[in-house]
Design a protein around this motif. Sequence first.
Motif, PDB file in Angstrom:
ATOM      1  N   GLY A 117      24.492  36.359   6.355  1.00 32.37           N
ATOM      2  CA  GLY A 117      23.040  36.479   6.357  1.00 32.37           C
ATOM      3  C   GLY A 117      22.612  37.930   6.442  1.00 32.37           C
ATOM      4  N   GLU A 118      21.537  38.190   7.143  1.00 36.65           N
ATOM      5  CA  GLU A 118      20.927  39.518   7.158  1.00 36.65           C
ATOM      6  C   GLU A 118      21.834  40.556   7.820  1.00 36.65           C
ATOM      7  N   GLY A 143      23.053  55.486   9.035  1.00 29.92           N
ATOM      8  CA  GLY A 143      23.705  54.301   8.478  1.00 29.92           C
ATOM      9  C   GLY A 143      22.887  53.650   7.390  1.00 29.92           C
ATOM     10  N   LYS A 144      23.357  52.506   6.944  1.00 28.51           N
ATOM     11  CA  LYS A 144      22.639  51.740   5.920  1.00 28.51           C
ATOM     12  C   LYS A 144      22.980  50.268   6.072  1.00 28.51           C
ATOM     13  N   THR A 145      21.928  49.453   6.140  1.00 26.96           N
ATOM     14  CA  THR A 145      22.109  48.006   6.175  1.00 26.96           C
ATOM     15  C   THR A 145      22.195  47.466   4.755  1.00 26.96           C
ATOM     16  N   GLY A 146      22.725  46.259   4.623  1.00 26.12           N
ATOM     17  CA  GLY A 146      22.777  45.611   3.319  1.00 26.12           C
ATOM     18  C   GLY A 146      22.834  44.107   3.475  1.00 26.12           C
ATOM     19  N   TRP A 198      25.989  43.310   5.623  1.00 29.54           N
ATOM     20  CA  TRP A 198      26.700  44.589   5.633  1.00 29.54           C
ATOM     21  C   TRP A 198      26.005  45.578   6.573  1.00 29.54           C
ATOM     22  N   TYR A 199      26.789  46.442   7.161  1.00 31.86           N
ATOM     23  CA  TYR A 199      26.239  47.655   7.775  1.00 31.86           C
ATOM     24  C   TYR A 199      27.341  48.699   7.839  1.00 31.86           C
ATOM     25  N   VAL A 200      27.006  49.915   7.427  1.00 32.58           N
ATOM     26  CA  VAL A 200      27.902  51.045   7.605  1.00 32.58           C
ATOM     27  C   VAL A 200      27.149  52.091   8.416  1.00 32.58           C
TER      28      VAL A 200
END
Length: 390
Positions: A363-364, A313-316, A341-343
């Motif tokens: 937020g985060e 995945g990837k945080t944003g 974001w997170y996918v």
Amino acid sequence: DEGLSQTFVCWNRQGHGLVDMLRGIAQSCDVYFYQVGGGNPNVSTSTLREGGLGVFDLYRWGTAFGVGSELGVELPGELAGRMPERQWKRRNRGESWSTGDTYNAAFGQGYVTVTPLQLINAVAALANGGTLYQPTIVQNLQDANGNIIQEFKPRIARTIMPKPGEEIVLLLQEDMLINGANSLACRCEDTSEWYDPALCDPENYVGQYNSDPTDDAEDDEVAEADIVRYRVNVPYNYPFNAGICDELEFNDLGRESLFQRGHGYFPPYASADTISWLQRGMREVVISGTSSEAAMISLESDAMPLPYVNEAGKTGTAEYCDDIAFPLGLCVQGQWPSHGWYVGYAPYENPEIMVIAFIYNGGEGALVATPIVREVMNAYFTLKAQRGQQ
């Protein structure tokens, strides 16, 4: 203007030390992507391309993954998003493009706008090995007796990694940039000065470009080998009313391409190695990066990686200032509000499910979006196991 200069820093003010591509993705290292996207005059050109990728190549890649295009999901109100470039800013902001703009664009912020649908679709193209599909919510249409009237099979929107023997598919936007007035959009949009119903034939239209325009060989056979032919994906029931045909855009980008590359605009493609590295980077996010067990512990979150399946995945965390935040006094320099974001997808080795969470002003991303994605994925695998036992 030195009076308007800005210092670009990482979210981790202590820094990440030496960072390669995998660690840059895993740790979501701002400075790594600033430099890859916009360069760093203090880094040797043997290590980093002068000027980094630059805004022109960032634009090409963002466009290739669908940013700036309606993807054709069967829902009203789909937005195209925006992948900006130099002339866009000059026309819309009356200002020249700056290195800082490139740094922001390299991290998907600044003037870049993207919908959750576009982002999950782009990540899916990496997870599946290089094909951008047209998103759909309909599997088939049935009559009152359950007979299938129409099936909606997977439809390729854009070829990211060409495979031997398979046709290449590009987006309407790219075809417009390649062929200008002779593109499918310019032929089919009735607001275009080049509109011609006799030439508007989406089913049979084939575009082409020279993959090696510097080749001046006179041998016809060699020249033919350089020609790349492609099909253009036109979404179901697309009415050709999106105003894709834009003379200013294809002229401006054509000139930019001549300046940057010495030839006309042509689309980028990813190699198998590049896609593999990006997949590994997203796996590292879960193993050692911003959504790992260690990261969740530091955030005092119980949204741990699923123990029975390998995730990627990837945080944003995307800073913003809009017409809601500004009147509330939230747009403070250095303390901007942010979306989370997170996918994520799983299994990493052979993906079955991908989920994206976007939390407005949340937020985060690792803290607020990751738990949602993992809860949905856990429900999916739990239900799958229960059904398998029945």
